[in-house]
Design a protein around this motif. Structure first.
Motif, PDB file in Angstrom:
ATOM      1  N   ASP A 112       0.845  -1.203   0.000  1.00  0.00           N
ATOM      2  CA  ASP A 112       0.000   0.000   0.000  1.00  0.00           C
ATOM      3  C   ASP A 112       0.884   1.259   0.000  1.00  0.00           C
ATOM      4  OD1 ASP A 112       0.950  -0.357   2.604  1.00  0.00           O
ATOM      5  OD2 ASP A 112      -0.832   0.519   3.542  1.00  0.00           O
ATOM      6  N   ASP A 156       7.574   3.617   2.929  1.00  0.00           N
ATOM      7  CA  ASP A 156       8.392   2.433   3.223  1.00  0.00           C
ATOM      8  C   ASP A 156       8.040   1.272   2.301  1.00  0.00           C
ATOM      9  OD1 ASP A 156       5.953   2.501   4.649  1.00  0.00           O
ATOM     10  OD2 ASP A 156       6.683   1.121   6.181  1.00  0.00           O
ATOM     11  N   ASP A 157       6.781   1.200   1.847  1.00  0.00           N
ATOM     12  CA  ASP A 157       6.435   0.199   0.819  1.00  0.00           C
ATOM     13  C   ASP A 157       7.234   0.467  -0.465  1.00  0.00           C
ATOM     14  OD1 ASP A 157       3.521  -1.053   1.806  1.00  0.00           O
ATOM     15  OD2 ASP A 157       3.799   1.039   2.365  1.00  0.00           O
ATOM     16  N   ASN A 215      -2.404   2.849   3.460  1.00  0.00           N
ATOM     17  CA  ASN A 215      -1.842   4.160   3.814  1.00  0.00           C
ATOM     18  C   ASN A 215      -2.646   5.297   3.192  1.00  0.00           C
ATOM     19  OD1 ASN A 215       0.419   3.499   5.464  1.00  0.00           O
ATOM     20  ND2 ASN A 215       1.518   2.801   3.640  1.00  0.00           N
ATOM     21  N   GLY A 247       1.121  -4.264   3.651  1.00  0.00           N
ATOM     22  CA  GLY A 247      -0.009  -3.383   3.931  1.00  0.00           C
ATOM     23  C   GLY A 247      -1.073  -4.206   4.645  1.00  0.00           C
ATOM     24  N   ASN A 291      -1.214  -1.803   9.970  1.00  0.00           N
ATOM     25  CA  ASN A 291      -1.669  -2.752   8.933  1.00  0.00           C
ATOM     26  C   ASN A 291      -2.712  -3.732   9.475  1.00  0.00           C
ATOM     27  OD1 ASN A 291       0.014  -1.666   7.006  1.00  0.00           O
ATOM     28  ND2 ASN A 291       1.649  -3.166   7.330  1.00  0.00           N
ATOM     29  N   ASP A 309       8.583  -1.636   6.111  1.00  0.00           N
ATOM     30  CA  ASP A 309       8.273  -2.640   5.088  1.00  0.00           C
ATOM     31  C   ASP A 309       9.494  -3.296   4.430  1.00  0.00           C
ATOM     32  OD1 ASP A 309       5.624  -2.176   5.653  1.00  0.00           O
ATOM     33  OD2 ASP A 309       5.335  -0.769   4.006  1.00  0.00           O
TER      34      ASP A 309
HETATM   35 CA    CA Z   1       2.862  -0.493   4.118  1.00  0.00          CA
END
Ligand code: CA
Ligand code: BDR
Length: 336
Positions: A30, A34-35, A60, A150, A192, A266
């Protein structure tokens, strides 16, 4: 290193089909700053990981933005042929809760109110849940690792729609939860899991080998000023952009927790898949609260084996933070 109680057959339930060869992974995310770094780390690690596709979920920020941000991250990595799929636009039961306070209105805000340009890449036409199901059904059992960073909605929806996939999943390595650390969205819950606790319950009860990268470990992976400066010095657009993204992203966490940097949650999932030795883990039972308004989304980990509930999850306890950032820098440096 793994500690914890052994299960009844005297073996830890190692991921089905685990081998030392390149792992085939689906990254479910998501983005989110950091993703996006997790995407870059995965795409910069083709010797260890074969990224079959990126599946996006609302979290997010709403789905329209997470899917766009996943495309942007692929373009930043110079990986325009990566397959990106849009998934669920809301949690299974609850209304969507988002995190613009952390990630900005775009989900990938830069300092000074700037944002990244529109992506040129396009989404795949297939729904993310269908992609997850099709990939698992058409691959040899035990060869696909799912990497959710996520809310767990897409993965749980795939399990509900096609239960036959469950026993074909090699392992799920997810960012979420907290075993011994307080929550970050409520006093009890990590974001999450809080967003879709019902999906988390399905995953935790699935019987699939699980690895939980929760706040216990991600709050040890801090993007300090020094580490951010080191990223910038790598040169190249990807590393420079990550350093800029981190400036925006870390501000919230530094302010809230008084830590010396923002936690890079993440990418811990991807780092674990590349080099497990960076982490220590404990094999315990983890369940999730889905009813109480006070503790909704809390991951209740039986850390001291007080109950007779069987261990279902390897929970990361420590990370070698210098080693983690050395790996990340080395990989970001590969992206030009
Ligand atoms: Ca995430
Ligand atoms: C998790 O919540 C999100 O804001 C981050 O992307 C990470 O996946 C941390 O609680």
């Amino acid at each position: 290193m793994i500690t914890g109680e052994r299960v009844t057959d005297g073996q830890f339930p190692l991921p089905r089909g685990r081998s030392v060869s390149r792992k085939k992974v689906i990254l479910d995310c998501d983005p989110g700053h950091d993703d996006a770094v997790a995407i870059l780390l995965a795409l910069a690690s083709p010797d260890e990981l074969e990224l079959l596709g990126i599946t996006c979920v609302a979290g997010n920020v709403p789905l329209a933005l997470t899917q766009k941000n996943a495309l942007l991250a692929c373009e930043l990595a110079g990986a325009r042929r990566t397959r990106v799929f849009a998934g669920c636009s809301r949690p299974m039961v609850r209304q969507l809760v988002t995190a613009e306070a952390v990630h900005g209105q775009s989900g990938l805000d830069l300092p000074g109110g700037k944002t990244l340009p529109e992506p040129g890449m396009k989404l795949e036409p297939m729904h993310a849940v269908d992609f997850i199901i099709d990939t698992l059904l058409t691959s040899p059992p035990g060869t696909i690792t799912l990497c959710p960073t996520g809310p767990l909605t897409n993965i749980a929806m795939a399990m509900v729609r096609e239960p036959a996939i469950v026993e074909r999943i090699a392992e799920i390595v997810f960012m979420g939860g907290a075993a011994i650390t307080p929550g970050n969205v409520t006093p009890a819950a990590e974001f999450n899991i809080y967003v879709d606790p019902h999906a988390a319950a399905i995953i935790l009860q699935s019987g699939v080998p699980l690895v939980m990268m929760g706040l216990d470990v991600t709050h040890q992976a801090l993007v300090t000023e020094k580490r951010k400066a080191a990223m910038r010095e790598l040169g190249g657009r990807a590393a420079r952009t990550v350093a800029d993204l981190m400036t925006f992203y870390c501000a919230y966490d530094i302010d809230r927790y008084g830590m010396e940097g923002g936690p890079l949650h993440d990418p811990c999932v991807i780092a674990y898949l590349i080099d497990e030795s960076l982490f220590t883990l404990k094999h315990v039972n983890v369940e999730v609260e889905t009813a109480s308004p006070l503790t909704l989304g809390e991951t209740v980990a039986d850390w001291w084996m007080i109950t007779d509930r069987l261990p279902n999850c390897l929970v990361a306890e420590t990370v070698d933070a210098p080693g983690f950032f050395a790996l990340l820098s080395e990989r970001l440096g590969r992206l030009r």
